[in-house]
Scaffold this motif. Structure first.
Motif, mmCIF file in Angstrom:
data_model
loop_
_atom_site.group_PDB
_atom_site.id
_atom_site.type_symbol
_atom_site.label_atom_id
_atom_site.label_comp_id
_atom_site.label_asym_id
_atom_site.label_seq_id
_atom_site.Cartn_x
_atom_site.Cartn_y
_atom_site.Cartn_z
ATOM 1 N N GLY A 157 0.833 -1.193 0.000
ATOM 2 C CA GLY A 157 0.000 0.000 0.000
ATOM 3 C C GLY A 157 0.868 1.243 0.000
ATOM 4 O O GLY A 157 1.964 1.249 0.577
ATOM 5 N N SER A 158 0.396 2.294 -0.636
ATOM 6 C CA SER A 158 1.199 3.503 -0.762
ATOM 7 C C SER A 158 0.418 4.705 -0.267
ATOM 8 O O SER A 158 -0.799 4.658 -0.071
ATOM 9 N N SER A 159 1.132 5.802 -0.094
ATOM 10 C CA SER A 159 0.527 7.027 0.412
ATOM 11 C C SER A 159 -0.281 7.766 -0.634
ATOM 12 O O SER A 159 -0.951 8.743 -0.315
ATOM 13 N N ILE A 160 -0.225 7.324 -1.893
ATOM 14 C CA ILE A 160 -1.016 7.949 -2.953
ATOM 15 C C ILE A 160 -2.233 7.095 -3.289
ATOM 16 O O ILE A 160 -2.774 7.175 -4.394
ATOM 17 N N ALA A 161 -2.660 6.267 -2.336
ATOM 18 C CA ALA A 161 -3.883 5.462 -2.455
ATOM 19 C C ALA A 161 -3.806 4.457 -3.592
ATOM 20 O O ALA A 161 -4.766 4.275 -4.349
ATOM 21 N N VAL A 162 -2.668 3.795 -3.714
ATOM 22 C CA VAL A 162 -2.495 2.738 -4.703
ATOM 23 C C VAL A 162 -2.150 1.454 -3.965
ATOM 24 O O VAL A 162 -1.227 1.436 -3.143
ATOM 25 N N PHE A 163 -2.888 0.387 -4.260
ATOM 26 C CA PHE A 163 -2.614 -0.930 -3.702
ATOM 27 C C PHE A 163 -2.164 -1.844 -4.837
ATOM 28 O O PHE A 163 -2.778 -1.857 -5.911
ATOM 29 N N GLY A 164 -1.105 -2.599 -4.595
ATOM 30 C CA GLY A 164 -0.608 -3.534 -5.590
ATOM 31 C C GLY A 164 -0.290 -4.876 -4.988
ATOM 32 O O GLY A 164 0.163 -4.976 -3.846
ATOM 33 N N ASN A 165 -0.530 -5.934 -5.749
ATOM 34 C CA ASN A 165 -0.213 -7.294 -5.330
ATOM 35 C C ASN A 165 1.023 -7.758 -6.076
ATOM 36 O O ASN A 165 1.054 -7.742 -7.316
ATOM 37 N N VAL A 166 2.044 -8.165 -5.345
ATOM 38 C CA VAL A 166 3.309 -8.587 -5.928
ATOM 39 C C VAL A 166 3.382 -10.101 -5.883
ATOM 40 O O VAL A 166 3.364 -10.699 -4.790
ATOM 41 N N THR A 167 3.437 -10.734 -7.043
ATOM 42 C CA THR A 167 3.641 -12.177 -7.160
ATOM 43 C C THR A 167 5.112 -12.413 -7.389
ATOM 44 O O THR A 167 5.668 -11.977 -8.412
ATOM 45 N N VAL A 168 5.763 -13.071 -6.450
ATOM 46 C CA VAL A 168 7.217 -13.241 -6.515
ATOM 47 C C VAL A 168 7.611 -14.040 -7.734
ATOM 48 O O VAL A 168 8.600 -13.736 -8.392
#
Length: 1393
Positions: A823-834
């Motif tokens: 999660g980031s401070s600019i309201a962006v959520f991302g899912n990281v698949t290794v």
């Protein structure tokens, strides 16, 4: 650590009863094993005879309960008489030497495995690099750790020796079966384990057959074909089984892991357990083999232990010390043999009944497996004997050296997922169960707990579904019904998120779900299936969230009035516990769960913070212990438990770290100082802190890229070695410069230290802070949260068809960790698949206030704009983004509106500009935006024919644009500042006699202005009329009233909780009605459209923080409306869908939009339950229909008739149910309502013209029912307010010598005759003398004569020179309550001044 050590699974050394679970897994109740000399191990003893009935239910938890092997055998043993035992002793003596030769190769069959592939919630185990090995020679005091009742995994290299028995553990990668270890299980090599069971002596076999104790593998075919071969190894196997059982017993207890939940009533016959089970791999142990060993143990333990008690051969490789121990054990076994046989007989009888039922089926299955198992046993036996010999020698040496170390090592081992440290396990077995298997609702008896994870078939239907989004899609959203909720409005979707609250990753292999806060609700979002489940319960914005390690138990907290902490089950989405008043002064700012999910730590939000520890499964009212923090430490905003010892915590503010240690009801904390001068380098602001694994140290990240290392504040131990024992008293050891940019997030996963920074990078370090891998191209913005998925079977192993990135080491090995969400401070959520290093954007939302909201007039689209310049169109039925655009920097979107056809979108900005965009592509229709206003555009509307556009701005001006056709661009028609206070609303309407549009504006100055559009041209905008529509109230909003009546009305709401129907032509107030009273006045109104285009039947409204619905027509019935909290920080805007199925609310500063589904049936039902006719209005009177107020009203009503007919008349009286309108003001004042002259006029006009449109006649009388409605609708919603008098004197008066506002007598009389609804001199004299008591009550209104000549003298005598609010209300008006209020209020004002 070897692979076998890592694969250590749950093992329990016991001679026990096998219990099947729902998936065919055979589980056991633990039985404290005996070594070969009869020395019982100190395992927790729990049997049917010595455990209370209510405690038997505890077996439903994730803990294996022990049964002492003293219970096996005795006088009541089946199939073993005293004579037979003597014969067995003779037979065993002859076979001792053969046993010694074979036992060396029988140990390595215990294939210790870890995990489970069947989906069962098996706890991941942990083994230290140097596992503790406990042999049969362990001292009695070593058994203290076994009283914890927790099973630990052990490496199979450590299972062996002449004092060990073989144990079989299922391989997790093939079968997922649970561990089966029996006290007397005869273990041979792998071939024997797979296909051939160890047969007892012939005499014992006959007795067993007579007693019908037959296991799965003891078939008739096996007894005939393998009898001779099995006989040769049975005696040595018995000895090995006993020793390994003893070793595993203590190792299992020290390790502290737990097995699956097994209850007493889940015991099934062996035939039911092993039906259909088979193994393909020769090295794997199965349920069938374990049951063979279990049954053989029951028969062979008697002869084996008897033989070992009389003649125990010494191993050739054993040293002198081992021989002495064996001799001592032989003596102990002889002494305890008889008692063991008596107690063991009870278990044998129970097994006999189970085995009889499944004997035939077991025999058939056993025949199919015998041939393969015999061949496998022969091939592997020789190799296992060689390996067993080596392990025996190592084991004997470790047993001698490690006896005293084993209990301490067991205590220091770290608890893994689902386990607890020995310090947490002090107390009862019940405490351990509750800690391991999850939180419980009752410490003693919790068979029906939410947290039960029993896998038995009998309770399978009670177990929640695997973790998925719990709610189903709603069907049917029309006004006619279809919603399953009992509320008229229900949140079905939330757009946006709270970027200040970290996102949580709830992914666990079955679901792909994240949890985040959205205003005052939590959102469980399945980003794989694009589904949401809304968690409602908070009245304030959620400030902090946390989740258990297994991702099941979620905790949310808020701060503000009526703050609370709520526990949720993420499998079902249901709240299971609530902590009310966790911090009465304002809620919580940080929370965290202990690794076992049993304890919750909260940091309060008040200035003097409090850290509290809650055992939330037991008591939700009071915490276990608390610590009050000094405000000088700053606002502690982060807290976490030590995962290795939950009695230690760390929290930090931006300037101070605090270390805590709590025990029972007490807590202590330490605040180590650290300044830039201590290490001669800047420290920075603290962000987050963690404890280092397996070390008594902690780390704290800072805003300038440093890591502060905290260590024990203690001198060196003996020998100059620092003690590695956790204590709370710490000091700053050093500052490590980790990177140049600030670190926002610091966490741990899989032995890695993970840091997220302001550049958007996520870095992984080892325990020595060496960089292992860095994700630097995520493009998600400054990292504020990192949360890893949960996978109990995760192993960093490279598999086929994978593409893991290489790490930063020289070897460049594959970097394998769990997938994670950022999660980031600019309201962006991302899912990281290794695997393949894939980054999936889950959300890209608004990171600034949301005020712009518009619904498409004919499509299921909603447009949302924010101060961040982001403009998005959502398809709210498919929950998909249709189009989005990020405008240039500095373009803060304030409002937006579709034209009537939905072709263009007008967007207003805070800088006063208006852009016309294509509604589909968001491309500009004009090269340059309109820029006529000098302040923010607050509202934009279009006329019904799409020829006019009007805008209101913050400078109280209205701008009108016009075009001659729908294809031409708009041109500015003119601007007019018709209000001197902010414009609250603007409306386009239609003239009654034509289709021409009309424009009306409503200001806070209580003026309604109508503009003359026809007469306006490029020279300027013209005004048609300007009318003051309120006397004292402030209008808040307005809307066109639907044609439910023949008159054309504009409905407006004011700050006194009233609706007013204004005649659209005359601007006369035609009706006043009581509005909803839900904390704040209505600020927005909107008629909910109907799908068929007919007359609207419902109205949506928004207050300061709530959203509601109201049934039309308006009547003042309080049961016709409802409201729910929509946005605690304020509702900034509201819109209705074109089909009337949904209402949308924007939250302004919380950057979210809620989508509410309408269930009109629920509102109609509420209205019906409230009653009909006058019943709802009776409830608004003090005392109701039978109260004193209603009785007085009846008296006043009939007295008004007497007044009308003449008080002194002697003619006959006529009693009626109606009174003249002229008597209404007098009755109102008699009831305690003192309306102004304007309000009296409004009341009289309301009754007078009530039937004029229908009949053309005036109404001059009113009956009692209509009068009650008139009284309820017009009187103040909350009664007379004493503070209004105090406010008036503070405004008009001057402070006297005492600092209290006062008005001189002459000035007060002048004000009453010249300001507001002024009085004449004659009226003022009459009223004052009457109030002062110089005239009879009633005065001229009661036909009394008033002498004006004496009025002046009476006023000078009775009215003081200086009048305060207290004197005016108490002495003149006679209301003591007003005087007391005003005096106290003015005293407060004086003290403030």
């Amino acid at each position: 650590m070897s692979d076998k050590e890592e694969d250590g699974t749950l093992g329990q050394t016991s001679s026990s009863e096998q219990v099947p679970d729902g998936d065919g897994l055979t589980k056991q109740k633990d039985v404290p094993d005996e070594d070969q000399t009869g020395d019982p191990k100190s395992l927790p003893v729990t049997t049917e005879s010595d455990v209370p009935a209510e405690d038997v239910k505890e077996t439903e938890k994730d803990v294996i309960w022990g049964i002492p092997d003293e219970k096996l055998g005795g006088d009541d043993s089946i199939g073993i008489s005293e004579d037979q035992q003597n014969e067995q002793n003779d037979s065993v003596t002859d076979q001792t030497k053969e046993t010694e030769k074979e036992e060396e190769g029988l140990i390595n069959q215990a294939d210790v495995s870890q995990g489970d592939t069947t989906g069962e919630p098996i706890t991941e185990l942990r083994t230290d690099p140097d596992p503790v090995i406990i042999g049969s020679d362990a001292q009695a005091d070593d058994s203290e750790e076994t009283e914890k009742g927790v099973t630990w995994g052990i490496p199979d290299e450590k299972v062996g020796g002449d004092d060990s028995i073989g144990m079989f553990l299922d391989d997790s990668e093939t079968t997922g079966e649970q561990v089966q270890i029996t006290d007397n299980t005869t273990v041979t090599d792998a071939t024997e384990a797979e296909g051939q069971e160890t047969a007892p002596p012939e005499e014992v076999e006959d007795e067993v057959e007579a007693a019908q104790i037959t296991s799965v593998e003891e078939t008739e075919v096996e007894q005939e074909e393998s009898k001779q071969e099995i006989k040769e190894g049975e005696e040595g196997d018995t000895k090995e089984v006993t020793d390994v059982a003893a070793d595993v017993s203590e190792t299992v207890e020290d390790t502290g892991a737990t097995d699956a939940v097994v209850s007493e009533d889940q015991t099934a016959p062996p035939s039911e357990v092993v039906e259909g089970e088979a193994l393909d791999a020769p090295q794997q142990s199965s349920v069938e083999e374990t049951k063979v060993e279990q049954e053989e143990s029951e028969k062979l333990i008697k002869e084996g232990e008897e033989q070992e008690g009389t003649e125990k051969p010494a191993d050739e490789g054993a040293d002198a010390e081992g021989k002495e121990q064996e001799e001592g054990k032989e003596q102990e076994q002889v002494e305890g043999k008889e008692q063991e046989q008596v107690e063991g007989r009870e278990q044998v009888e129970g097994k006999e009944e189970e085995q009889v039922e499944g004997k035939e089926q077991e025999q058939e299955e056993g025949k199919e497996q015998v041939e393969g198992k015999e061949q496998e046993q022969v091939e592997d036996k020789e190799q296992e004997q060689v390996e067993g010999k080596e392990q025996e020698e190592d084991k004997e040496q470790e047993q001698v050296e490690g006896k005293e170390q084993e209990p301490e090592e067991g205590k220091e081992q770290e608890p893994e997922q689902g386990t607890v440290s020995p310090k947490e396990q002090e107390g009862t077995t019940d405490d351990i169960q509750r800690t391991v298997s999850g939180p419980q609702t009752d410490q003693q008896d919790v068979p029906g707990s939410l947290f039960k994870e029993t896998t038995g078939t009998s309770d399978a239907e009670n177990i929640p579904e695997p973790p998925r989004i719990p709610s189903d899609e709603r069907t049917g959203t029309s006004l006619g019904g279809g919603s399953s909720s009992f509320s008229a409005l229900n949140i079905v979707w939330s757009f946006g998120l709270n970027r200040s609250v970290p996102v949580l990753n709830l992914t666990d292999g079955v679901r792909k779900v994240i949890m985040y806060a959205c205003a005052h609700v939590g959102v469980l979002y399945d980003f794989h299936n694009n589904r949401q489940h809304i968690l409602q319960g908070h009245a304030n914005p959620i400030t902090c969230i946390c989740v258990s390690e297994d991702k099941r138990w979620l905790v949310t907290g808020d701060k503000g009035p009526d703050a609370m902490v709520i526990f949720w089950d993420t499998y079902t989405g249901i709240p299971i516990q609530t902590l009310f008043d966790s911090s009465p002064d304002g809620g919580v700012v940080a929370i965290t769960l202990s690794p076992d999910a049993r304890y919750l730590a909260t940091l309060s939000a008040q200035k003097e913070q409090t850290l509290s520890i809650w055992d939330w499964t037991i008591d939700g009212e009071t915490p276990i212990c608390t610590a009050v923090l000094n405000p000088s430490y700053g606002v502690q905003h982060y807290v976490t438990f030590n995962t290795e010892d939950i009695h230690y915590l760390i929290s930090n503010s931006e300037s101070q770290c605090i270390f805590y240690h709590w025990e029972d009801r007490s807590m202590e904390y330490y605040t180590p100082p650290l300044t830039d001068e201590d290490f001669n380098k800047p420290v920075g602001r603290y962000s987050q802190s963690i404890f280092i694994e397996r070390k008594a140290r902690a780390l704290t990240a800072t805003s300038i890229g440093n890591l502060v290392v905290w260590d024990n504040h203690k001198p060196l131990a003996k020998g100059g070695v620092t003690q590695n024992i956790e204590i709370a008293d710490k000091k700053a050891l050093k500052i490590v410069r980790l990177q140049d940019r600030g670190i926002n997030v610091l966490t741990r996963t899989d032995n890695y230290i993970v840091a997220g920074d302001v550049e958007g990078q996520v870095k992984f370090y080892d325990q020595r802070l060496k960089l292992i891998y860095c994700y630097q191209e995520l493009h998600l913005g400054p990292v504020t949260a990192i949360s890893f998925a949960f996978n109990p079977e995760f192993q960093p192993i490279v598999r086929e068809n994978t593409n893991f990135p290489p790490d930063a080491t020289i070897a460049a090995k594959e970097f394998i960790v769990r997938d994670f969400v950022v999660g980031s401070s600019i309201a962006v959520f991302g899912n990281v698949t290794v695997d393949n290093s894939k980054v999936e954007i889950i959300h890209r939302e608004h990171d600034a206030s949301v005020h712009a909201l518009a619904a498409h007039p004919s499509r299921p689209h909603i447009v949302i704009g924010s101060y961040s310049g982001l403009l998005k169109t959502w398809d709210y039925e498919k929950k998909e983004v249709v189009v989005s655009r990020i405008l240039e920097r500095g373009n803060l979107i304030r409002c937006c509106t579709f034209d009537p056809k939905g072709v263009i979108l007008a967007v207003g900005f805070t800088n006063g500009t208006i852009r016309i965009l294509d509604s589909i592509t968001f491309l500009d229709e004009l090269e340059e935006p309109y820029h006529y206003a000098r302040d923010a555009i607050t509202q934009i509307i279009f006329s019904h024919n799409n020829l006019y556009m009007a805008a209101a701005d913050s400078e109280y001006t209205t701008t009108v644009f016009k075009r001659h056709s729908a294809t031409e661009p708009f041109k500015c028609l003119g601007r007019y500042r018709a209000h001197y206070k902010p414009i609250k609303d603007i409306l386009f309407g239609v003239h009654l006699d034509s289709d021409a549009p009309r424009l009306v504006s409503l200001g806070e100055d209580r003026v309604m202005v109508e503009y003359d559009l026809e007469a306006s041209d490029e020279d300027g905008l013209k005004i048609a009329s300007s009318d003051r529509i309120e006397q004292s109230a402030v209008p808040m909003c307005m809307a066109w009233y639907p044609p439910v009546t023949k008159e054309n009305f504009i409905v407006l709401a004011n700050d006194q909780y009233k609706f007013k129907l204004i005649n659209a032509t005359t601007k006369m107030c035609r009706k006043t009605l009581l509005g909803p009273t839900y904390g704040s006045p209505i600020e927005r109104l909107s008629m909910i459209p109907t799908p068929d285009g007919k007359c609207c039947r419902y109205m949506a409204y928004a207050t300061e923080d709530k959203i509601g619905m109201h049934i039309l027509p308006l009547t003042g019935n309080p049961h016709n409306s409802m409201a729910l909290i929509a946005h605690p920080n304020g509702v900034a805007n509201m819109a209705c869908s074109y089909d009337g199925n949904y209402i949308f609310t924007a939250g302004g500063s919380d950057a979210t939009v809620h989508m509410w589904e309408i269930n009109a049936n629920a509102l109609e039902a509420q209205s019906k339950l409230g009653g009909e006719d006058l019943i709802p209005f009776y409830g608004l009177l003090d005392g109701g229909r039978s109260g004193e107020l209603f009785a007085e009203l009846e008296d006043y009503f009939y007295y008004a008739q007497i007044r009308t007919q003449g008080i002194n008349t002697m003619s006959a009286r006529q009693v009626s149910v109606r009174i003249q309108l002229s008597e209404v003001p007098f009755v109102m004042r008699a009831m305690g309502f003192y309306p102004s002259e304007q309000e009296i006029e409004d009341m009289l006009n309301e009754v007078k013209f009530s039937e004029y449109v229908e009949t053309g006649q005036y109404v001059d009388t009113i009956d009692l029912s209509d009068f009650i409605k008139l009284y309820v609708n017009h009187r103040p919603a909350f009664g007379l307010a004493p503070d209004r008098i105090a406010w008036a004197f503070e405004t008009l008066g001057i402070p006297n010598d005492e600092g209290i506002a006062a008005i001189e007598r002459g000035e007060l009389l002048d004000i009453l005759q010249s300001k507001g609804e002024h009085m004449t001199e004659y009226e003022l004299a009459e009223y004052l003398t009457t109030l002062l008591g110089y005239n009879p009550e009633g005065g001229s209104s009661e036909l009394q004569e008033f002498e004006a000549d004496k009025a002046a003298e009476s006023i000078d005598e009775g009215l003081p020179f200086s009048i305060t609010a207290d004197k005016f209300s108490n002495d003149i008006l006679g209301f003591s309550m007003y005087g007391q209020f005003s005096s106290s209020d003015q005293s407060v004002q004086k003290s403030e001044n």
